[in-house]
Design a protein around this motif. Sequence first.
Motif, mmCIF file in Angstrom:
data_model
loop_
_atom_site.group_PDB
_atom_site.id
_atom_site.type_symbol
_atom_site.label_atom_id
_atom_site.label_comp_id
_atom_site.label_asym_id
_atom_site.label_seq_id
_atom_site.Cartn_x
_atom_site.Cartn_y
_atom_site.Cartn_z
ATOM 1 N N ALA A 1 -4.651 7.242 19.141
ATOM 2 C CA ALA A 1 -5.872 7.842 19.690
ATOM 3 C C ALA A 1 -7.106 7.463 18.861
ATOM 4 O O ALA A 1 -8.216 7.863 19.183
ATOM 5 N N GLY A 2 -6.899 6.704 17.760
ATOM 6 C CA GLY A 2 -8.005 6.305 16.910
ATOM 7 C C GLY A 2 -8.383 7.343 15.866
ATOM 8 O O GLY A 2 -9.379 7.185 15.159
ATOM 9 N N GLU A 3 -7.583 8.394 15.753
ATOM 10 C CA GLU A 3 -7.850 9.459 14.777
ATOM 11 C C GLU A 3 -7.265 9.063 13.419
ATOM 12 O O GLU A 3 -6.117 8.624 13.347
ATOM 13 N N GLU A 4 -8.059 9.220 12.371
ATOM 14 C CA GLU A 4 -7.556 8.927 11.033
ATOM 15 C C GLU A 4 -6.526 9.978 10.658
ATOM 16 O O GLU A 4 -6.797 11.182 10.720
ATOM 17 N N ILE A 5 -5.319 9.514 10.281
ATOM 18 C CA ILE A 5 -4.242 10.457 9.957
ATOM 19 C C ILE A 5 -3.865 10.441 8.481
ATOM 20 O O ILE A 5 -3.079 11.265 8.040
ATOM 21 N N GLY A 6 -4.432 9.513 7.713
ATOM 22 C CA GLY A 6 -4.146 9.478 6.297
ATOM 23 C C GLY A 6 -4.646 8.192 5.672
ATOM 24 O O GLY A 6 -5.325 7.387 6.322
ATOM 25 N N GLU A 7 -4.311 8.031 4.411
ATOM 26 C CA GLU A 7 -4.709 6.808 3.717
ATOM 27 C C GLU A 7 -3.656 6.431 2.687
ATOM 28 O O GLU A 7 -2.938 7.286 2.156
ATOM 29 N N LEU A 8 -3.576 5.143 2.459
ATOM 30 C CA LEU A 8 -2.702 4.583 1.428
ATOM 31 C C LEU A 8 -3.591 3.848 0.438
ATOM 32 O O LEU A 8 -4.742 3.524 0.739
ATOM 33 N N HIS A 9 -3.030 3.580 -0.749
ATOM 34 C CA HIS A 9 -3.793 2.886 -1.790
ATOM 35 C C HIS A 9 -3.052 1.637 -2.216
ATOM 36 O O HIS A 9 -1.820 1.617 -2.263
ATOM 37 N N ARG A 10 -3.840 0.584 -2.498
ATOM 38 C CA ARG A 10 -3.240 -0.699 -2.888
ATOM 39 C C ARG A 10 -2.407 -0.512 -4.144
ATOM 40 O O ARG A 10 -2.852 0.105 -5.118
ATOM 41 N N ASP A 11 -1.172 -1.047 -4.114
ATOM 42 C CA ASP A 11 -0.311 -1.017 -5.288
ATOM 43 C C ASP A 11 -0.823 -2.005 -6.316
ATOM 44 O O ASP A 11 -1.315 -3.078 -5.966
ATOM 45 N N GLU B 1 -10.476 -0.692 3.176
ATOM 46 C CA GLU B 1 -11.795 -0.472 2.571
ATOM 47 C C GLU B 1 -11.588 -0.516 1.067
ATOM 48 O O GLU B 1 -11.272 0.503 0.451
ATOM 49 N N GLY B 2 -11.742 -1.703 0.504
ATOM 50 C CA GLY B 2 -11.481 -1.875 -0.913
ATOM 51 C C GLY B 2 -10.006 -1.673 -1.200
ATOM 52 O O GLY B 2 -9.159 -2.309 -0.581
ATOM 53 N N ASP B 3 -9.689 -0.757 -2.123
ATOM 54 C CA ASP B 3 -8.295 -0.489 -2.468
ATOM 55 C C ASP B 3 -7.707 0.680 -1.688
ATOM 56 O O ASP B 3 -6.671 1.210 -2.056
ATOM 57 N N THR B 4 -8.384 1.084 -0.614
ATOM 58 C CA THR B 4 -7.899 2.158 0.250
ATOM 59 C C THR B 4 -7.632 1.600 1.632
ATOM 60 O O THR B 4 -8.414 0.815 2.159
ATOM 61 N N LEU B 5 -6.515 2.000 2.224
ATOM 62 C CA LEU B 5 -6.145 1.593 3.572
ATOM 63 C C LEU B 5 -6.223 2.832 4.457
ATOM 64 O O LEU B 5 -5.438 3.771 4.297
ATOM 65 N N LEU B 6 -7.204 2.855 5.353
ATOM 66 C CA LEU B 6 -7.360 3.987 6.265
ATOM 67 C C LEU B 6 -6.383 3.822 7.419
ATOM 68 O O LEU B 6 -6.351 2.775 8.070
ATOM 69 N N VAL B 7 -5.595 4.846 7.683
ATOM 70 C CA VAL B 7 -4.524 4.797 8.674
ATOM 71 C C VAL B 7 -4.903 5.663 9.866
ATOM 72 O O VAL B 7 -5.249 6.835 9.700
ATOM 73 N N SER B 8 -4.835 5.094 11.075
ATOM 74 C CA SER B 8 -5.170 5.828 12.304
ATOM 75 C C SER B 8 -4.011 5.776 13.289
ATOM 76 O O SER B 8 -3.205 4.841 13.292
ATOM 77 N N LEU C 1 3.447 0.853 3.119
ATOM 78 C CA LEU C 1 3.462 -0.272 4.050
ATOM 79 C C LEU C 1 3.256 -1.541 3.242
ATOM 80 O O LEU C 1 2.468 -1.550 2.290
ATOM 81 N N GLU C 2 3.940 -2.610 3.633
ATOM 82 C CA GLU C 2 3.748 -3.902 2.997
ATOM 83 C C GLU C 2 3.490 -4.942 4.077
ATOM 84 O O GLU C 2 4.334 -5.175 4.949
ATOM 85 N N PHE C 3 2.312 -5.555 4.028
ATOM 86 C CA PHE C 3 1.886 -6.554 5.004
ATOM 87 C C PHE C 3 2.132 -7.947 4.437
ATOM 88 O O PHE C 3 1.700 -8.246 3.326
ATOM 89 N N TRP D 1 0.866 -1.176 0.000
ATOM 90 C CA TRP D 1 0.000 0.000 0.000
ATOM 91 C C TRP D 1 0.899 1.221 0.000
ATOM 92 O O TRP D 1 1.900 1.261 0.708
ATOM 93 N N SER D 2 0.566 2.246 -0.784
ATOM 94 C CA SER D 2 1.427 3.430 -0.830
ATOM 95 C C SER D 2 0.617 4.679 -1.160
ATOM 96 O O SER D 2 -0.574 4.623 -1.429
ATOM 97 N N SER D 3 1.338 5.806 -1.122
ATOM 98 C CA SER D 3 0.768 7.111 -1.454
ATOM 99 C C SER D 3 1.691 7.777 -2.460
ATOM 100 O O SER D 3 2.900 7.522 -2.470
ATOM 101 N N ASP D 4 1.132 8.648 -3.283
ATOM 102 C CA ASP D 4 1.933 9.366 -4.276
ATOM 103 C C ASP D 4 2.631 10.588 -3.681
ATOM 104 O O ASP D 4 3.295 11.328 -4.402
ATOM 105 N N GLU D 5 2.499 10.802 -2.384
ATOM 106 C CA GLU D 5 3.125 11.956 -1.741
ATOM 107 C C GLU D 5 4.641 11.883 -1.867
ATOM 108 O O GLU D 5 5.207 10.814 -2.100
ATOM 109 N N LYS D 6 5.315 13.006 -1.649
ATOM 110 C CA LYS D 6 6.771 13.063 -1.714
ATOM 111 C C LYS D 6 7.359 12.043 -0.742
ATOM 112 O O LYS D 6 6.942 11.956 0.410
#
Length: 146
Positions: A135-145, A125-132, A69-71, A59-64
Amino acid sequence: MHQGRAWKSGRTAALAAVAAGVLALSLSACGTPGGGAAQSGESGEGNRVDVGQEVLGSWSSDEKGTPRLEFSEDGTVQGTDGCNGISTSYEVQDDRVVLKEFASTLKACLGVDDWLRGVHEVRPEGDTLLVSNAAGEEIGELHRDA
């Protein structure tokens, strides 16, 4: 002397029984990420989904810095926050995956948002990985490679 042999024989049998019990427990934990029983959650369509299987892969993001993450099936996760490495293990808890605490390098990388260093749990959630965070707060998301 005969009593000593009986004691040793009984002790050997007890040790063998303990070893067999430990082996049985170890083997019963095999086959699922995090070493526990397989857990399932509900998908949006009402189908039972094995979250431990759904999270496997990269799972990754296009950010700089390309945070990723790889599980793996063995319950380990590797990745980077875009600057510093992440290496730990995880376990499935209901509809989420909880990462164990991890140590990370603390390099300074200009222009890289190291938000992924705060990961504590993820939920696919499908091809999106919600990252918390913890504290349980969502801090970002990654997308399935692909």
